[in-house]
Design an enzyme around this catalytic site. Structure first.
Site, PDB file in Angstrom:
ATOM      1  N   GLY A 111       0.818  -1.206   0.000  1.00  0.00           N
ATOM      2  CA  GLY A 111       0.000   0.000   0.000  1.00  0.00           C
ATOM      3  C   GLY A 111       0.850   1.254   0.000  1.00  0.00           C
ATOM      4  CG  ASP A 112       2.846   4.955  -1.527  1.00  0.00           C
ATOM      5  OD1 ASP A 112       3.791   4.876  -0.705  1.00  0.00           O
ATOM      6  OD2 ASP A 112       2.622   5.984  -2.196  1.00  0.00           O
TER       7      ASP A 112
END
Length: 219
Positions: free
Chosen positions: A80-81
């Site tokens: 995730g980012d």
């Protein structure tokens, strides 16, 4: 089905645990700036917020999956980012007190967008290799009555320095957010409805990830 989180973010971990999933956390050791710069050089254009968060989420998931044997992975790997966007400018983690203060003075009383990218890889023994991704976006409006002294006190806690946009919704920063339009978990950095859709795309059902005693309901 075991979930492996390619992140050491306490916020993402807490969010998943609250949803009945206790993942194995593994640091992806990805140079985010280098990955983004290489992609911009390859495409010859500036990256959009959507492209940035999906690119980095994928890089993190693939980095952990590539060393799957070393980690004994048998399950789903999630990367995730997140970035915050205001007036078309992408803001990641401020890292310094001065930069965090500058950002808050610019976003106080205004609305920006929090982009969260997700990449999920099937690294199960039975059918490894496939990956799917998606980006979730939420509008975040900040309170307009925050005095400078209160902002300084918040920034001095250190919390805003290492989160996208210099704010949180699940901790000390929550009282300074007056409205969210979209999935609130997106602002934490991991949209649970988005993750559920990715799990379904890979052919699994969401309850198969529960492993924290979700059958024990409170009185």
């Amino acid at each position: 089905m075991r979930l492996y989180l390619a992140s050491t973010s306490p916020a993402r971990l807490s969010l998943l645990r609250a949803a009945g999933i206790d993942p194995v956390t593994i640091s992806p050791h990805v140079d985010e700036d280098a990955v983004a710069a290489a992609e911009a050089a390859r495409t010859g254009a500036a990256l959009t917020p959507h492209h940035v968060v999906e690119l980095l989420a994928r890089a993190k998931a693939e980095a952990v999956a590539a060393d799957g044997a070393g980690h004994g992975i048998d399950g789903l790997v999630l990367g995730g980012d997140s970035v915050f966007v205001l007036d078309g400018v992408i803001y990641g983690k401020p890292h310094t007190v001065d930069r965090a203060r500058e950002r808050w003075h610019g976003q106080r009383g205004r609305t920006g967008q929090l982009y969260s990218g997700h990449w999920l890889i099937d690294h199960s023994i039975e059918r490894p290799g496939r990956g799917v991704g998606a980006v979730a976006v939420a509008d975040v409006t900040f309170a307009d009555d925050i005095p400078d002294a209160e902002l300084d006190a918040y920034i001095q806690t250190g919390e805003p320095l290492f989160v996208a946009g210099a704010f949180t919704i699940d901790s000390l920063g929550a009282p300074y957010i007056s409205r969210i339009e979209g999935d609130p978990s997106t602002v934490v950095g991991l949209s649970l409805p988005t993750l559920r859709r990715l799990v379904l795309q890979l052919g699994y059902d969401w309850p198969s990830l529960w492993n924290t005693g979700t059958s024990a309901l409170p009185d």
